[in-house]
Design a protein around this motif. Structure first.
Motif, short mmCIF file in Angstrom:
data_model
loop_
_atom_site.label_atom_id
_atom_site.label_comp_id
_atom_site.label_asym_id
_atom_site.label_seq_id
_atom_site.Cartn_x
_atom_site.Cartn_y
_atom_site.Cartn_z
N CYS A 1 -0.37 -2.58 2.54
CA CYS A 1 -0.87 -2.67 1.17
C CYS A 1 -2.28 -2.10 1.06
O CYS A 1 -2.66 -1.53 0.02
CB CYS A 1 -0.83 -4.12 0.69
N LEU A 2 -3.04 -2.24 2.12
CA LEU A 2 -4.40 -1.69 2.13
C LEU A 2 -4.35 -0.16 2.01
O LEU A 2 -5.09 0.44 1.22
CB LEU A 2 -5.11 -2.11 3.42
N VAL A 3 -3.48 0.48 2.79
CA VAL A 3 -3.34 1.93 2.73
C VAL A 3 -2.82 2.36 1.36
O VAL A 3 -3.30 3.34 0.77
CB VAL A 3 -2.39 2.43 3.84
N ALA A 4 -1.86 1.61 0.83
CA ALA A 4 -1.32 1.93 -0.50
C ALA A 4 -2.39 1.79 -1.58
O ALA A 4 -2.47 2.61 -2.50
CB ALA A 4 -0.13 1.03 -0.80
N SER A 5 -3.23 0.77 -1.47
CA SER A 5 -4.29 0.55 -2.46
C SER A 5 -5.30 1.69 -2.45
O SER A 5 -5.73 2.18 -3.51
CB SER A 5 -5.01 -0.78 -2.17
N ARG A 6 -5.68 2.14 -1.26
CA ARG A 6 -6.63 3.25 -1.17
C ARG A 6 -6.03 4.52 -1.78
O ARG A 6 -6.72 5.31 -2.43
CB ARG A 6 -7.01 3.48 0.29
N SER A 7 -4.73 4.72 -1.57
CA SER A 7 -4.06 5.88 -2.15
C SER A 7 -4.09 5.82 -3.68
O SER A 7 -4.34 6.83 -4.35
CB SER A 7 -2.60 5.93 -1.66
N LEU A 8 -3.86 4.64 -4.25
CA LEU A 8 -3.91 4.48 -5.70
C LEU A 8 -5.31 4.72 -6.24
O LEU A 8 -5.49 5.37 -7.28
CB LEU A 8 -3.43 3.09 -6.09
N LEU A 9 -6.32 4.20 -5.53
CA LEU A 9 -7.70 4.40 -5.96
C LEU A 9 -8.06 5.88 -6.03
O LEU A 9 -8.70 6.35 -6.98
CB LEU A 9 -8.65 3.67 -5.01
N LEU A 10 -7.64 6.61 -5.02
CA LEU A 10 -7.92 8.04 -5.00
C LEU A 10 -7.20 8.76 -6.14
O LEU A 10 -7.61 9.84 -6.56
CB LEU A 10 -7.52 8.63 -3.65
N GLY A 11 -6.11 8.15 -6.63
CA GLY A 11 -5.35 8.76 -7.71
C GLY A 11 -5.72 8.23 -9.08
O GLY A 11 -5.01 8.53 -10.06
N GLY A 12 -6.77 7.42 -9.17
CA GLY A 12 -7.23 6.96 -10.47
C GLY A 12 -6.65 5.65 -10.94
O GLY A 12 -6.75 5.31 -12.13
N ILE A 13 -6.03 4.88 -10.04
CA ILE A 13 -5.49 3.56 -10.39
C ILE A 13 -6.21 2.51 -9.55
O ILE A 13 -6.24 2.59 -8.32
CB ILE A 13 -3.97 3.50 -10.12
N TRP A 14 -6.78 1.53 -10.22
CA TRP A 14 -7.49 0.45 -9.51
C TRP A 14 -6.47 -0.46 -8.84
O TRP A 14 -5.45 -0.82 -9.43
CB TRP A 14 -8.35 -0.35 -10.49
N ALA A 15 -6.73 -0.86 -7.59
CA ALA A 15 -5.78 -1.70 -6.86
C ALA A 15 -6.52 -2.73 -6.02
O ALA A 15 -7.41 -2.39 -5.23
CB ALA A 15 -4.89 -0.84 -5.97
#
Length: 643
Positions: A533-547
């Motif tokens: 989930c940590l890796v997924a959250s960082r991916s979302l942040l880089l794509g403009g979605i707060w996680a």
């Protein structure tokens, strides 16, 4: 090479006896080389090479069935049944299983990964064959360690009653119960398998059976008289008392002797126990000198036996250190395991506190009820058992732990995805198994510090039973949030500002500059899925979605009011668990949100292991197959925010 020409047991039968020792050496070298690369069960397989050769030379598999228990000792069997060409894929994704698998070969009759089941399975198979007119023989090969499981004795008792011509080979490899088996062996009669002995035994039994029963009371006396007469004229032992013929102990590395005895046993129309003594790790000195370390082993250097070691601390090692520390302070703490002291991390505890350490053998049911008894007597038992094996003790958890609300701590190592061991060892059912049980507390840890705090709380603060689960993996890097004090029912909130400060700061600046309201996602996960989930959250942040992430320190009890309030500020909530989705915590919590006042504005999704068994593979391959890898989790969250 001789082994390269063995494509089936028929090829083995055609070999002259003079070539068998060379074949055994080649088989050992192949097993050592492959296990050295892939990891696996080494010592037990090296110990049954000659036994496997003898079995396949005497019997005709698959017309005859050889049932292995536990089937982690089936590598030589696989080499002799046409699987040499693919043996290099052992325990790899889409490769050969480390256990017998019915879809892999007609020579494998059962998917066997849990101990003590071979006699029951073999007896059922034999009974079915006899009912349907099939004339094959069935042979159960069971290790002395598996005989510590009560199910093995249930099978022996039933086989003796049915008087089926089942052959049970007890592989005494001087491990697990070596002292017990050794003393038992000195007591057991060295019965022979000669025709003269068998003829005498048969005629004597018939003569004794002619003694009539007059009435119920005299019948009991006559029954005792029969047993007394047999005791006077025939040398009995435990197996004979259960209705078996017995022979042994035999040298398990003498192929000629083994073949001779097996051929005679095949002619006896009664159940037979053949006691075979083997040496674990035979032919490879590192495994011979330390068979416990080479029972289930990771990749190692075959030249010197040095096992590959990683710098990162595993959850098992973290538990090992913590339980010793707790026991130093609290003399009431006792540790219980089911023949897995090293695998569960209790080996250090066993050396430091031998009087408070109990290895009950491969008897998970007994382990849990025994722990309940310890708790009833004022001790604080910590029972450490793999998640997949804890399934075997469900009734005992309900009746002897949860119902009386005993203060016992059930530690479940190998929860979630378990690398390389295949379907039988995945730890994916414990959440759905324990969630409905009243009085049960279930905890899930995300890091070493989290583990320390949860174990502290479970031992010192909890009043009833507590189950704590963690995966087979290295502990992730520590975050400040992991050190939050334990509050019953609440998890750990880890915000993006903590695990991705630079990205989140840039994210906030861009949001303020653009004046746009960005979507917000909350990942709610079991501790074993925090890293993904940590890796997924960082991916979302880089794509403009707060996680952000909410790690479920407590799966049960659960503070619903606190959680609903926390989730109310998010556009989407994704539940991620390393357990079976059906009956798990994700869908349960999803329903909590759907019943809340915020249901119209929050989109939800729950993901976990699918309703199917998962094959070999490393951790990431297993997660990818289940749709639990970081990319798939992130994609699920994006889909929710786009709709």
């Amino acid at each position: 090479m001789i082994l390269q020409n063995i494509h089936s047991p028929d090829d083995l039968k055609a070999l002259p006896e003079s070539e068998l020792p060379a074949l055994a050496s080649e088989m050992r070298r192949e097993i050592i080389d492959v296990v050295g690369r892939n990891g696996g069960h080494l010592a037990s397989n090296l110990g049954v090479v000659e036994l496997s050769i003898a079995l396949h030379r005497v019997f005709s598999s698959p017309h005859d069935a050889i049932v292995w228990d536990v089937s982690h000792q089936c590598y030589p069997h696989k080499l002799l049944t046409g699987r040499l060409e693919n043996f290099y894929t052992l325990r790899e994704k889409d490769g050969i299983s480390g256990f017998t698998r019915i879809t892999e070969s007609p020579h494998d009759f059962f998917d066997a990964g849990h101990a003590s089941s071979s006699i029951s399975s073999a007896l059922g198979l034999l009974s079915a064959w006899q009912q349907t007119g099939k004339d094959g023989k069935v042979i159960a090969v069971i290790g002395d360690g598996a005989l510590t499981g009560g199910m093995a004795f249930e099978g022996l008792s039933h086989a003796g009653q049915l008087a089926k011509n089942l052959i049970v080979i007890v592989n005494d490899n001087q491990m697990s119960i070596s002292r017990n088996v050794g003393s038992l062996s000195r007591y057991l009669s060295r019965l022979t398998m000669t025709d003269a002995y068998q003829s005498f035994r048969y005629k004597f039994d018939r003569a004794v059976d002619y003694i009539p029963y007059i009435n119920r009371h005299i019948g009991k006396l006559i029954y005792r008289l029969k047993r007394g007469l047999k005791g006077m004229f025939l040398t009995n032992n435990l197996f004979v008392d259960l209705g078996f013929e017995y022979v042994g102990p035999l040298n398990g590395h003498n192929i000629e002797q083994l073949e001779r005895v097996l051929r005679k046993a095949a002619k006896i129309p009664r159940p037979v126990v053949i006691h075979v003594v083997t040496k674990k790790g035979r032919g490879y000195s590192p495994a011979e000198n330390n068979p416990s370390a080479f029972h289930g082993v990771g990749p190692f250097n075959t030249s010197d036996g040095v096992v590959e070691k990683f710098d990162a601390l595993s959850f098992t090692e973290a538990f090992s250190s913590k339980i010793v520390s707790l026991a130093e302070e609290n003399p009431k703490i006792a540790a219980v395991t089911a023949a897995m002291s090293k695998g569960t991390g209790l080996d250090a505890f066993s050396r430091r506190f031998p009087r408070r350490f109990y290895d009950v053998g491969i008897a998970e049911e007994h382990a849990i009820t025994f722990a309940g008894g310890l708790a009833a007597g004022g001790m604080v038992p910590v029972a450490a058992i793999y998640s997949t094996f804890m399934q075997r003790s469900f009734d005992q958890i309900v009746e002897d732990i949860a119902l009386p609300s005993r203060h016992a701590v059930l530690v479940m190592d190998r929860a979630g995805a378990v690398p390389s061991d295949g379907e039988t060892h995945q730890g994916i059912f414990d959440i759905s198994m324990l969630l409905p049980v009243p009085n049960m507390c279930i905890m899930s840890v995300a890091s070493r510090v989290d583990l320390d705090l949860c174990l502290d709380w479970a031992v010192s603060c909890a009043k009833g039973p507590v189950a704590i689960r963690w995966p087979k993996m290295s502990c992730p890097s520590e975050l400040a949030s992991f050190a939050a004090p334990v509050e019953a029912g609440r998890g750990l909130f880890v915000g993006a500002e903590e695990f991705a400060p630079a990205v989140s700061a840039r994210f906030a600046d861009e949001s303020e500059l653009n004046g746009a309201k960005n979507k917000k996602v909350l990942f709610v996960c079991t501790g074993g899925m925090f890293s993904e989930c940590l890796v997924a959250s960082r991916s979302l942040l880089l794509g403009g979605i707060w996680a952000d992430i909410y790690s479920l320190r407590f799966i049960k009890p659960f503070d619903e009011e606190y959680f609903v309030k926390l989730a109310s500020s998010y556009d989407a909530v994704v539940f991620v668990e390393d357990g079976i989705l059906t009956g798990g915590i994700g869908r349960n919590l999803e329903s909590v949100l759907l019943r809340s006042p915020y249901a119209p504005k929050i989109k939800t999704a729950a993901t976990g292991f699918p309703d199917r068994f998962l094959h070999n593979g490393n951790r990431m391959q297993i997660l990818e197959e289940a749709g639990l890898d970081p990319d798939t989790i992130a994609a699920l969250a994006r889909t929710l925010t786009e709709n």
